[in-house]
Design a protein around this motif. Sequence first.
Motif, PDB file in Angstrom:
ATOM      1  N   ASN A  92       1.803  -5.391  -2.501  1.00 29.12           N
ATOM      2  CA  ASN A  92       1.201  -4.023  -2.562  1.00 29.12           C
ATOM      3  C   ASN A  92       2.006  -2.762  -2.225  1.00 29.12           C
ATOM      4  O   ASN A  92       1.417  -1.700  -1.868  1.00 29.12           O
ATOM      5  CB  ASN A  92      -0.025  -4.075  -1.614  1.00 29.12           C
ATOM      6  N   GLU A  95       0.774   1.309  -2.507  1.00 27.70           N
ATOM      7  CA  GLU A  95      -0.612   1.784  -2.564  1.00 27.70           C
ATOM      8  C   GLU A  95      -0.843   2.365  -1.222  1.00 27.70           C
ATOM      9  O   GLU A  95      -0.075   2.483  -0.234  1.00 27.70           O
ATOM     10  CB  GLU A  95      -1.486   0.353  -2.301  1.00 27.70           C
ATOM     11  N   ALA A  96      -2.327   3.125  -1.308  1.00 28.53           N
ATOM     12  CA  ALA A  96      -2.524   3.889  -0.223  1.00 28.53           C
ATOM     13  C   ALA A  96      -2.301   3.470   1.098  1.00 28.53           C
ATOM     14  O   ALA A  96      -2.119   4.254   2.309  1.00 28.53           O
ATOM     15  CB  ALA A  96      -3.933   4.728  -0.564  1.00 28.53           C
ATOM     16  N   ASP A  97      -2.819   2.440   1.256  1.00 25.99           N
ATOM     17  CA  ASP A  97      -2.968   1.664   2.721  1.00 25.99           C
ATOM     18  C   ASP A  97      -1.974   0.523   3.106  1.00 25.99           C
ATOM     19  O   ASP A  97      -1.862  -0.062   3.875  1.00 25.99           O
ATOM     20  CB  ASP A  97      -4.330   1.062   3.011  1.00 25.99           C
ATOM     21  N   HIS A 104       6.750   0.377   9.030  1.00 24.90           N
ATOM     22  CA  HIS A 104       5.836  -0.756   9.605  1.00 24.90           C
ATOM     23  C   HIS A 104       6.148  -1.945  10.098  1.00 24.90           C
ATOM     24  O   HIS A 104       5.363  -2.725  11.075  1.00 24.90           O
ATOM     25  CB  HIS A 104       4.543  -0.462   8.826  1.00 24.90           C
ATOM     26  N   LEU A 138       0.115   7.034  12.046  1.00 27.74           N
ATOM     27  CA  LEU A 138      -0.875   6.765  11.108  1.00 27.74           C
ATOM     28  C   LEU A 138      -1.457   5.129  11.667  1.00 27.74           C
ATOM     29  O   LEU A 138      -2.674   5.093  11.427  1.00 27.74           O
ATOM     30  CB  LEU A 138      -0.073   6.529   9.635  1.00 27.74           C
ATOM     31  N   SER A 142      -5.465   4.187  11.343  1.00 32.07           N
ATOM     32  CA  SER A 142      -5.533   3.306  10.111  1.00 32.07           C
ATOM     33  C   SER A 142      -5.150   1.928  10.277  1.00 32.07           C
ATOM     34  O   SER A 142      -4.669   1.602  11.134  1.00 32.07           O
ATOM     35  CB  SER A 142      -4.417   4.071   9.093  1.00 32.07           C
ATOM     36  N   LEU A 144      -3.135  -0.776   8.363  1.00 31.07           N
ATOM     37  CA  LEU A 144      -2.020  -1.031   7.157  1.00 31.07           C
ATOM     38  C   LEU A 144      -1.838  -2.240   6.673  1.00 31.07           C
ATOM     39  O   LEU A 144      -2.276  -3.127   7.531  1.00 31.07           O
ATOM     40  CB  LEU A 144      -0.799  -0.316   7.800  1.00 31.07           C
ATOM     41  N   ARG A 145      -1.898  -2.220   5.348  1.00 31.42           N
ATOM     42  CA  ARG A 145      -1.837  -3.636   4.933  1.00 31.42           C
ATOM     43  C   ARG A 145      -0.466  -4.292   4.119  1.00 31.42           C
ATOM     44  O   ARG A 145       0.056  -3.491   3.412  1.00 31.42           O
ATOM     45  CB  ARG A 145      -2.952  -3.854   3.666  1.00 31.42           C
ATOM     46  N   LYS A 169      -2.484  -7.796   8.175  1.00 28.67           N
ATOM     47  CA  LYS A 169      -3.039  -6.306   8.804  1.00 28.67           C
ATOM     48  C   LYS A 169      -2.502  -5.936   9.798  1.00 28.67           C
ATOM     49  O   LYS A 169      -2.600  -6.602  10.831  1.00 28.67           O
ATOM     50  CB  LYS A 169      -4.693  -6.298   8.686  1.00 28.67           C
ATOM     51  N   THR A 171      -2.302  -2.721  13.081  1.00 27.98           N
ATOM     52  CA  THR A 171      -2.951  -1.324  13.476  1.00 27.98           C
ATOM     53  C   THR A 171      -2.276  -1.140  15.040  1.00 27.98           C
ATOM     54  O   THR A 171      -2.058  -1.973  15.496  1.00 27.98           O
ATOM     55  CB  THR A 171      -4.495  -1.214  13.236  1.00 27.98           C
TER      56      THR A 171
END
Length: 254
Positions: A92, A95-97, A104, A138, A142, A144-145, A169, A171
């Motif tokens: 992914n 992608e936005a997330d 990360h 962030l 949020s 994040l994935r 996931k 965060t």
Amino acid sequence: MKKNIFYILAVLLLGTAACEQQSVYKYENDPRLYFFRGTDYSQTPSYSQNDSITQSFFLLPEKQMQDTVWIVVETMGLVAEQPRPFTLVQTNAGEADAAIAGTHYMAFDSEEMKKNMMIPAGSVRYFMPLIVLRGDPLMETSVLRLKLKIVENAHFKVGIEKQTELLVKMTAMPERPSNWSSWNYTFGTWGPKKMWFLVHQMGITNFTFPDDYAYTTYLNSLFIEKLAEYNANPDNPDVPLKEADGTLVSYDYY
């Protein structure tokens, strides 16, 4: 006629056995890899892994900048006498997330992660340490994935098709414990700031409900007492403690 039938059955059985032997032979020499699914009660404590794993820095000290997520992979085929590297990719990216490698989580092409992505000699199950990184603001607001997928390399083909993908996931946001309804009487309605207070001011990080009336009554009294002390301290810049919508943090059980 009966002899012919028996002869045909014997040929079919021999053919089936030969195919099974050939299939087993091919399987044993065709190493494959997949993500573990389910719960292993033989471990102490028991270990579960399903389609996704959630990691939160919220329950950790605020200055802790990295954490480890343990991902369980399993092999098919014969074990090897030497370590075997395997390959994971993020599906992914962009992608936005999406979590970002090197920001990360520790990138898979880093030297440390290369060492981590290795099935030890003689092993059929491996707990791989995925290093999750904190620092990006962030993560404070949020989730994040990181969508992982096992891909074929020189040492492993893809194993069970339905178990070749896993979502992690990550965060630093507080998450409402799934059993919070059990804690309602003790702490009242759940809220992110209330959760922050319980973790970082009262030191509660295990939200497994104790099912002990005397203990939960004590925690209720302690919560009310500590919250009053916090709000009475002018050195705390956020007093009285409020949720983001302005609701006062309090014991508000109804």
